[in-house]
Design an enzyme around this catalytic site. Structure first.
Site, mmCIF file in Angstrom:
data_model
loop_
_atom_site.group_PDB
_atom_site.id
_atom_site.type_symbol
_atom_site.label_atom_id
_atom_site.label_comp_id
_atom_site.label_asym_id
_atom_site.label_seq_id
_atom_site.Cartn_x
_atom_site.Cartn_y
_atom_site.Cartn_z
ATOM 1 N N THR A 19 0.722 -8.544 4.976
ATOM 2 C CA THR A 19 0.365 -9.197 6.230
ATOM 3 C C THR A 19 -0.858 -9.835 6.164
ATOM 4 N N LEU A 21 -4.490 -11.490 6.251
ATOM 5 C CA LEU A 21 -5.229 -11.981 5.352
ATOM 6 C C LEU A 21 -5.047 -11.666 4.071
ATOM 7 N N ARG A 41 1.466 1.002 3.690
ATOM 8 C CA ARG A 41 2.405 2.115 4.292
ATOM 9 C C ARG A 41 3.813 1.550 4.661
ATOM 10 N N ASP A 67 -0.125 4.785 1.100
ATOM 11 C CA ASP A 67 -1.185 5.011 2.172
ATOM 12 C C ASP A 67 -2.595 5.146 1.366
ATOM 13 N N TYR A 149 -20.029 -7.430 11.428
ATOM 14 C CA TYR A 149 -20.834 -6.149 12.312
ATOM 15 C C TYR A 149 -20.910 -5.004 11.100
ATOM 16 N N LYS A 164 -17.144 -0.055 7.749
ATOM 17 C CA LYS A 164 -17.307 -1.133 6.870
ATOM 18 C C LYS A 164 -18.648 -1.109 6.437
HETATM 19 C C1 HXC Z 1 -7.301 4.768 21.630
HETATM 20 C C2 HXC Z 1 -5.826 5.103 19.915
HETATM 21 C C3 HXC Z 1 -5.584 3.726 20.050
HETATM 22 C C4 HXC Z 1 -6.264 3.060 20.746
HETATM 23 C C5 HXC Z 1 -4.382 4.714 18.415
HETATM 24 N N1 HXC Z 1 -5.353 5.681 18.941
HETATM 25 N N2 HXC Z 1 -4.495 3.628 19.139
HETATM 26 N N3 HXC Z 1 -6.857 5.594 20.667
HETATM 27 N N4 HXC Z 1 -7.092 3.568 21.953
HETATM 28 N N5 HXC Z 1 -5.880 1.696 21.325
HETATM 29 C C6 HXC Z 1 -5.279 6.945 18.590
HETATM 30 C C7 HXC Z 1 -4.018 7.864 18.653
HETATM 31 O O1 HXC Z 1 -3.588 8.369 20.221
HETATM 32 C C8 HXC Z 1 -4.163 8.913 17.525
HETATM 33 O O2 HXC Z 1 -5.160 9.897 18.088
HETATM 34 C C9 HXC Z 1 -4.829 8.129 16.499
HETATM 35 O O3 HXC Z 1 -5.741 7.184 17.102
HETATM 36 C C10 HXC Z 1 -4.095 7.888 15.288
HETATM 37 O O4 HXC Z 1 -3.098 7.196 15.903
HETATM 38 P P1 HXC Z 1 -1.697 6.881 15.310
HETATM 39 O O5 HXC Z 1 -0.848 5.802 15.874
HETATM 40 O O6 HXC Z 1 -1.241 8.098 15.093
HETATM 41 O O7 HXC Z 1 -2.290 6.223 13.501
HETATM 42 P P2 HXC Z 1 -1.368 5.367 12.735
HETATM 43 O O8 HXC Z 1 -0.250 5.536 12.825
HETATM 44 O O9 HXC Z 1 -2.218 6.017 11.111
HETATM 45 O O10 HXC Z 1 -1.968 3.954 13.032
HETATM 46 C C11 HXC Z 1 -3.583 3.634 12.565
HETATM 47 C C12 HXC Z 1 -3.900 2.508 13.538
HETATM 48 C C13 HXC Z 1 -3.001 1.328 13.854
HETATM 49 C C14 HXC Z 1 -5.486 1.971 13.271
HETATM 50 C C15 HXC Z 1 -4.217 3.299 15.024
HETATM 51 O O11 HXC Z 1 -3.463 0.301 14.832
HETATM 52 C C16 HXC Z 1 -2.666 0.733 12.638
HETATM 53 O O12 HXC Z 1 -1.921 1.050 11.758
HETATM 54 N N6 HXC Z 1 -3.439 -0.442 12.249
HETATM 55 C C17 HXC Z 1 -3.343 -0.979 10.803
HETATM 56 C C18 HXC Z 1 -3.650 -2.551 11.068
HETATM 57 C C19 HXC Z 1 -4.822 -2.994 11.743
HETATM 58 O O13 HXC Z 1 -5.414 -2.271 12.532
HETATM 59 N N7 HXC Z 1 -5.027 -4.269 11.742
HETATM 60 C C20 HXC Z 1 -6.287 -4.888 12.210
HETATM 61 C C21 HXC Z 1 -7.312 -5.016 11.151
HETATM 62 S S1 HXC Z 1 -8.584 -6.345 12.084
HETATM 63 P P3 HXC Z 1 -4.471 11.334 18.831
HETATM 64 O O14 HXC Z 1 -5.635 12.223 19.263
HETATM 65 O O15 HXC Z 1 -3.730 10.727 19.984
HETATM 66 O O16 HXC Z 1 -3.709 11.969 17.953
HETATM 67 C C22 HXC Z 1 -10.072 -5.779 11.607
HETATM 68 C C23 HXC Z 1 -10.721 -7.020 12.044
HETATM 69 C C24 HXC Z 1 -12.127 -6.897 12.334
HETATM 70 O O17 HXC Z 1 -10.450 -4.786 11.082
HETATM 71 C C25 HXC Z 1 -13.043 -7.713 12.775
HETATM 72 C C26 HXC Z 1 -12.420 -8.937 13.785
HETATM 73 C C27 HXC Z 1 -13.595 -10.030 13.743
HETATM 74 P P1 NAP Z 2 -3.521 -6.895 9.259
HETATM 75 O O1 NAP Z 2 -2.586 -7.992 9.168
HETATM 76 O O2 NAP Z 2 -3.258 -5.839 10.271
HETATM 77 O O3 NAP Z 2 -3.979 -6.140 7.812
HETATM 78 C C1 NAP Z 2 -3.936 -4.881 7.610
HETATM 79 C C2 NAP Z 2 -3.181 -4.455 6.508
HETATM 80 O O4 NAP Z 2 -3.674 -3.035 6.104
HETATM 81 C C3 NAP Z 2 -1.913 -4.205 6.926
HETATM 82 O O5 NAP Z 2 -1.088 -5.148 6.034
HETATM 83 C C4 NAP Z 2 -1.503 -2.774 6.977
HETATM 84 O O6 NAP Z 2 -0.008 -2.564 6.251
HETATM 85 C C5 NAP Z 2 -2.600 -2.186 5.920
HETATM 86 N N1 NAP Z 2 -2.625 -0.890 6.045
HETATM 87 C C6 NAP Z 2 -3.195 -0.263 7.168
HETATM 88 N N2 NAP Z 2 -3.279 1.064 6.919
HETATM 89 C C7 NAP Z 2 -3.096 1.277 5.843
HETATM 90 C C8 NAP Z 2 -2.741 2.271 4.957
HETATM 91 N N3 NAP Z 2 -3.500 3.504 5.312
HETATM 92 N N4 NAP Z 2 -2.716 2.199 3.614
HETATM 93 C C9 NAP Z 2 -2.563 1.221 3.083
HETATM 94 N N5 NAP Z 2 -2.304 0.017 3.846
HETATM 95 C C10 NAP Z 2 -2.803 0.162 5.132
HETATM 96 O O7 NAP Z 2 -5.039 -7.544 9.637
HETATM 97 P P2 NAP Z 2 -6.009 -8.759 8.969
HETATM 98 O O8 NAP Z 2 -6.775 -9.351 10.290
HETATM 99 O O9 NAP Z 2 -5.258 -9.355 7.908
HETATM 100 O O10 NAP Z 2 -6.986 -7.871 8.269
HETATM 101 C C11 NAP Z 2 -7.328 -7.898 6.899
HETATM 102 C C12 NAP Z 2 -8.570 -7.538 6.554
HETATM 103 O O11 NAP Z 2 -9.415 -8.510 7.126
HETATM 104 C C13 NAP Z 2 -9.138 -6.172 6.972
HETATM 105 O O12 NAP Z 2 -10.001 -5.391 6.136
HETATM 106 C C14 NAP Z 2 -9.895 -6.482 8.259
HETATM 107 O O13 NAP Z 2 -10.760 -5.607 8.587
HETATM 108 C C15 NAP Z 2 -10.706 -7.760 7.748
HETATM 109 N N6 NAP Z 2 -11.027 -8.798 8.733
HETATM 110 C C16 NAP Z 2 -10.285 -9.506 9.559
HETATM 111 C C17 NAP Z 2 -10.738 -10.264 10.492
HETATM 112 C C18 NAP Z 2 -9.761 -11.121 11.228
HETATM 113 O O14 NAP Z 2 -10.215 -11.796 12.383
HETATM 114 N N7 NAP Z 2 -8.420 -11.012 11.200
HETATM 115 C C19 NAP Z 2 -12.149 -10.365 10.721
HETATM 116 C C20 NAP Z 2 -12.961 -9.773 9.986
HETATM 117 C C21 NAP Z 2 -12.424 -8.694 8.815
HETATM 118 P P3 NAP Z 2 0.799 -1.184 6.819
HETATM 119 O O15 NAP Z 2 0.636 -1.158 8.335
HETATM 120 O O16 NAP Z 2 2.240 -1.427 6.207
HETATM 121 O O17 NAP Z 2 0.115 -0.063 6.159
#
Ligand code: HXC
Ligand code: NAP
Length: 288
Positions: A19, A21, A41, A67, A149, A164
């Site tokens: 997905t 980037l 995952r 994972d 950040y 990070k």
């Molecule tokens: C508070 C939360 C929450 C929320 C989850 N939790 N979402 N707490 N506010 N919004 C809590 C849950 O209640 C649980 O705690 C714990 O976090 C784990 O949640 P799960 O859903 O069981 O975890 P999991 O299925 O492993 O999912 C991980 C995740 C989810 C991080 C929560 O969002 C995910 O899968 N993200 C992957 C993709 C992603 O995040 N992409 C964005 C990257 S962007 P408890 O205590 O209830 O058990 C990025 C850009 C940065 O990094 C810079 C931008 C400029």
């Molecule tokens: P994204 O589409 O949500 O990508 C995150 C990916 O991580 C998903 O494909 C997710 O796939 C995978 N992932 C999450 N947990 C994982 C695990 N435990 N094991 C393996 N894979 C896992 O978001 P994105 O915006 O493209 O982000 C990509 C990168 O860019 C990240 O490092 C993010 O911090 C960085 N970044 C993004 C931005 C922005 O503005 N978009 C800015 C700064 C930095 P599954 O759910 O299938 O596991």
């Protein structure tokens, strides 16, 4: 930007490459001739992305479930990748977890979840590939996607900032330790780029009505995936062969705009500067 065979004969392992980037970087690497392994995952998402990327580019893609928090999963992907492509040359630590929240609302499990994906996931992959590269005398390359950040810190995404920052410290540390093996490690620090994964969790529509992230960016727009993918290709190519331990920011000027003491004077309308100049010159004369 780079010629079509720039990554010919190389194999890249991109975590979370199904997905956002990660997928855009995978596409670029394939277009430049690399074999690509994408792993995350959700097996259905990763396999669909792998088959679409293969059709779009005509390249070789392997999509696997993994994972990154589990070292055995990472080792299994490595083994499968080496079996299929012969060798892995490039690791992109792209997988991440993040969401916006006041820190005091987080459970300790929520904090763990984000730090484990970002930091543990990145060191698991870097350690596994590093051992393999050193043992097999391969001059591997690690590119980690951090964010601006990582060095400033940021409110409301504290677990991500901690994770990070750790990835940045790992990159700088290992660039020194593993330089003797010819292994290079660098980071890209992006500002906001539209992806569903990031925007749904960090800038939901309800927030965007109040706080538009574009208002903070001097260049007045979000980043384009192509811009990041080109940079990510350059940093894993031989053209950047003397760059290691470095972080390249790609944020339209956002973080420096937030840091410079008088940058907020951008809000002063240009027609006000004649009057302001008179006032400032007057202050100097008063002292004489
Ligand atoms: C508070 C939360 C929450 C929320 C989850 N939790 N979402 N707490 N506010 N919004 C809590 C849950 O209640 C649980 O705690 C714990 O976090 C784990 O949640 P799960 O859903 O069981 O975890 P999991 O299925 O492993 O999912 C991980 C995740 C989810 C991080 C929560 O969002 C995910 O899968 N993200 C992957 C993709 C992603 O995040 N992409 C964005 C990257 S962007 P408890 O205590 O209830 O058990 C990025 C850009 C940065 O990094 C810079 C931008 C400029
Ligand atoms: P994204 O589409 O949500 O990508 C995150 C990916 O991580 C998903 O494909 C997710 O796939 C995978 N992932 C999450 N947990 C994982 C695990 N435990 N094991 C393996 N894979 C896992 O978001 P994105 O915006 O493209 O982000 C990509 C990168 O860019 C990240 O490092 C993010 O911090 C960085 N970044 C993004 C931005 C922005 O503005 N978009 C800015 C700064 C930095 P599954 O759910 O299938 O596991």
């Amino acid at each position: 930007m780079l010629s079509q065979n720039t990554l010919q004969g190389k194999t890249a392992f991109i975590t979370g490459g199904g997905t956002g980037l990660g997928r855009s970087m995978a596409k670029k690497y394939l277009e430049l001739g690399a074999n690509v392994i994408i792993a995350s995952r959700k097996l259905d998402v990763i396999q669909k992305a792998a088959s679409e990327l293969a059709t779009e580019t005509g390249g070789n893609v392997l999509g696997l479930a993994c994972d990154v928090r589990k070292y055995e999963d990472v080792e299994n992907v490595m083994k499968a990748g080496i079996e299929k492509f012969g060798q892995i040359d490039i690791l992109v630590n792209n997988a991440a977890g993040n969401f916006i929240s006041p820190t005091e609302r987080l459970s300790h499990r929520a904090f763990d979840t984000v730090v484990d994906i970002v930091l543990k996931g990145s060191y698991n992959c870097t350690l596994a590939l590093g051992k393999y590269w050193i043992e097999n005398k391969i001059k591997g390359i690690v590119l980690s996607i951090t964010t601006t950040y990582a060095w400033t810190g940021s409110a409301f995404v504290v677990p991500s900032a901690c994770g990070k920052a750790g990835v940045l410290a790992m990159t700088r540390s290992l660039s020194s330790e593993w330089g003797k093996y010819g292994i290079r490690l660098n980071c890209i620090a992006p500002g906001p780029f539209y992806t569903e994964g990031a925007f749904d969790r960090l800038f939901p529509k309800e927030v965007q009505e109040m706080l538009n992230p574009i208002d903070r960016i001097p260049l007045g727009r979000l980043g384009q995936h192509e811009e990041l993918a080109n940079l990510a290709a350059y940093l894993v190519s031989d053209f950047s062969g003397y760059i290691t331990g470095e972080v390249v920011t790609i944020d339209g000027g956002e973080w420096l705009n937030g840091a410079g003491e008088f940058n907020f004077f951008n809000k002063v309308p240009s027609e006000m500067w004649d009057m302001l100049e008179q006032v400032v010159r007057g202050a100097w004369k008063k002292k004489e």
